[in-house]
Design a protein around this motif. Sequence first.
Motif, PDB file in Angstrom:
ATOM      1  N   GLU A  54      10.657  -0.697   2.672  1.00  0.00           N
ATOM      2  CA  GLU A  54      11.887  -0.767   2.010  1.00  0.00           C
ATOM      3  C   GLU A  54      12.356  -2.277   2.948  1.00  0.00           C
ATOM      4  O   GLU A  54      12.968  -3.062   2.137  1.00  0.00           O
ATOM      5  CB  GLU A  54      12.851   0.192   2.770  1.00  0.00           C
ATOM      6  CG  GLU A  54      14.473  -0.060   2.621  1.00  0.00           C
ATOM      7  CD  GLU A  54      15.371   0.864   3.068  1.00  0.00           C
ATOM      8  OE1 GLU A  54      16.547   0.615   2.873  1.00  0.00           O
ATOM      9  OE2 GLU A  54      15.128   1.500   3.849  1.00  0.00           O
ATOM     10  N   VAL A  55      11.971  -2.363   4.040  1.00  0.00           N
ATOM     11  CA  VAL A  55      12.411  -3.878   4.770  1.00  0.00           C
ATOM     12  C   VAL A  55      11.556  -5.017   4.092  1.00  0.00           C
ATOM     13  O   VAL A  55      11.992  -6.115   3.712  1.00  0.00           O
ATOM     14  CB  VAL A  55      12.156  -3.861   6.238  1.00  0.00           C
ATOM     15  CG1 VAL A  55      12.295  -5.073   6.829  1.00  0.00           C
ATOM     16  CG2 VAL A  55      13.221  -2.796   6.837  1.00  0.00           C
ATOM     17  N   MET A  56      10.279  -4.787   3.858  1.00  0.00           N
ATOM     18  CA  MET A  56       9.535  -6.029   3.364  1.00  0.00           C
ATOM     19  C   MET A  56       9.748  -6.064   2.250  1.00  0.00           C
ATOM     20  O   MET A  56       9.580  -7.293   1.663  1.00  0.00           O
ATOM     21  CB  MET A  56       7.939  -5.569   3.720  1.00  0.00           C
ATOM     22  CG  MET A  56       7.635  -5.513   5.182  1.00  0.00           C
ATOM     23  SD  MET A  56       8.011  -7.154   6.079  1.00  0.00           S
ATOM     24  CE  MET A  56       7.170  -8.172   5.357  1.00  0.00           C
ATOM     25  N   GLY A 104       0.727  -1.232  -0.092  1.00  0.00           N
ATOM     26  CA  GLY A 104      -0.010  -0.070  -0.012  1.00  0.00           C
ATOM     27  C   GLY A 104       0.591   1.340   0.064  1.00  0.00           C
ATOM     28  O   GLY A 104       2.070   1.119   0.531  1.00  0.00           O
ATOM     29  N   GLU A 105       0.424   2.222  -0.751  1.00  0.00           N
ATOM     30  CA  GLU A 105       1.013   3.654  -0.721  1.00  0.00           C
ATOM     31  C   GLU A 105       1.170   4.374   0.701  1.00  0.00           C
ATOM     32  O   GLU A 105       2.087   5.198   0.702  1.00  0.00           O
ATOM     33  CB  GLU A 105       0.368   4.516  -1.857  1.00  0.00           C
ATOM     34  CG  GLU A 105       0.549   4.036  -3.209  1.00  0.00           C
ATOM     35  CD  GLU A 105       0.264   4.872  -4.262  1.00  0.00           C
ATOM     36  OE1 GLU A 105      -0.192   6.348  -4.007  1.00  0.00           O
ATOM     37  OE2 GLU A 105      -0.313   4.485  -5.381  1.00  0.00           O
ATOM     38  N   ASP A 106       0.302   3.928   1.660  1.00  0.00           N
ATOM     39  CA  ASP A 106       0.236   4.686   2.867  1.00  0.00           C
ATOM     40  C   ASP A 106       1.120   3.861   3.735  1.00  0.00           C
ATOM     41  O   ASP A 106       1.511   4.139   4.832  1.00  0.00           O
ATOM     42  CB  ASP A 106      -0.940   4.738   3.477  1.00  0.00           C
ATOM     43  CG  ASP A 106      -1.847   3.425   3.750  1.00  0.00           C
ATOM     44  OD1 ASP A 106      -1.357   2.503   2.989  1.00  0.00           O
ATOM     45  OD2 ASP A 106      -2.783   3.261   4.374  1.00  0.00           O
ATOM     46  N   ALA A 107       1.861   2.868   3.164  1.00  0.00           N
ATOM     47  CA  ALA A 107       2.910   1.979   4.309  1.00  0.00           C
ATOM     48  C   ALA A 107       4.135   2.897   4.680  1.00  0.00           C
ATOM     49  O   ALA A 107       4.690   3.654   3.740  1.00  0.00           O
ATOM     50  CB  ALA A 107       3.243   0.909   3.672  1.00  0.00           C
ATOM     51  N   ASP A 108       4.558   2.664   5.968  1.00  0.00           N
ATOM     52  CA  ASP A 108       5.733   3.388   6.201  1.00  0.00           C
ATOM     53  C   ASP A 108       6.724   3.227   5.265  1.00  0.00           C
ATOM     54  O   ASP A 108       7.151   1.888   4.953  1.00  0.00           O
ATOM     55  CB  ASP A 108       5.844   2.930   7.727  1.00  0.00           C
ATOM     56  CG  ASP A 108       7.347   3.340   8.482  1.00  0.00           C
ATOM     57  OD1 ASP A 108       7.081   4.644   8.959  1.00  0.00           O
ATOM     58  OD2 ASP A 108       8.266   2.688   8.244  1.00  0.00           O
ATOM     59  N   GLU A 109       7.479   4.292   4.994  1.00  0.00           N
ATOM     60  CA  GLU A 109       8.782   4.001   4.220  1.00  0.00           C
ATOM     61  C   GLU A 109       9.796   3.292   4.416  1.00  0.00           C
ATOM     62  O   GLU A 109      10.163   2.197   3.862  1.00  0.00           O
ATOM     63  CB  GLU A 109       9.262   5.571   3.888  1.00  0.00           C
ATOM     64  CG  GLU A 109      10.288   5.329   2.885  1.00  0.00           C
ATOM     65  CD  GLU A 109      11.221   6.903   2.768  1.00  0.00           C
ATOM     66  OE1 GLU A 109      12.158   6.858   2.395  1.00  0.00           O
ATOM     67  OE2 GLU A 109      10.278   7.947   2.696  1.00  0.00           O
TER      68      GLU A 109
END
Length: 111
Positions: free
Chosen positions: A28-30, A19-24
Amino acid sequence: MTQFFSEAASAEAVNARIGEDADERLREVMSALVRHLHAFAKEVQLTQPEWETAIDFLTTAGQLCSAERQEFILLSDTLGFSMLVDAINNRRPGAATENTVFGPFHVAGAP
């Protein structure tokens, strides 16, 4: 962005769905986890029975966890992952002794 899932573009297809609202940092990690996990499965040509064995192993480890017993930390230790994370987060000069996580030889405030 890859719309359809294929063996060749599997990681890209999965990562495109974050999702675009995911923490940056979480993104990166996922995203890296997905890329490396998919690359691992492709490298070893993971079979369905091997995947099922891995899922059973992780399920059993999870079922053994409790407030007093954390099997995934023990798995992390067994795989050397705990030491790697400690080494990354506590980098030392080349001549220094190796890092260690809390254990029988831990001394608080050691140089």
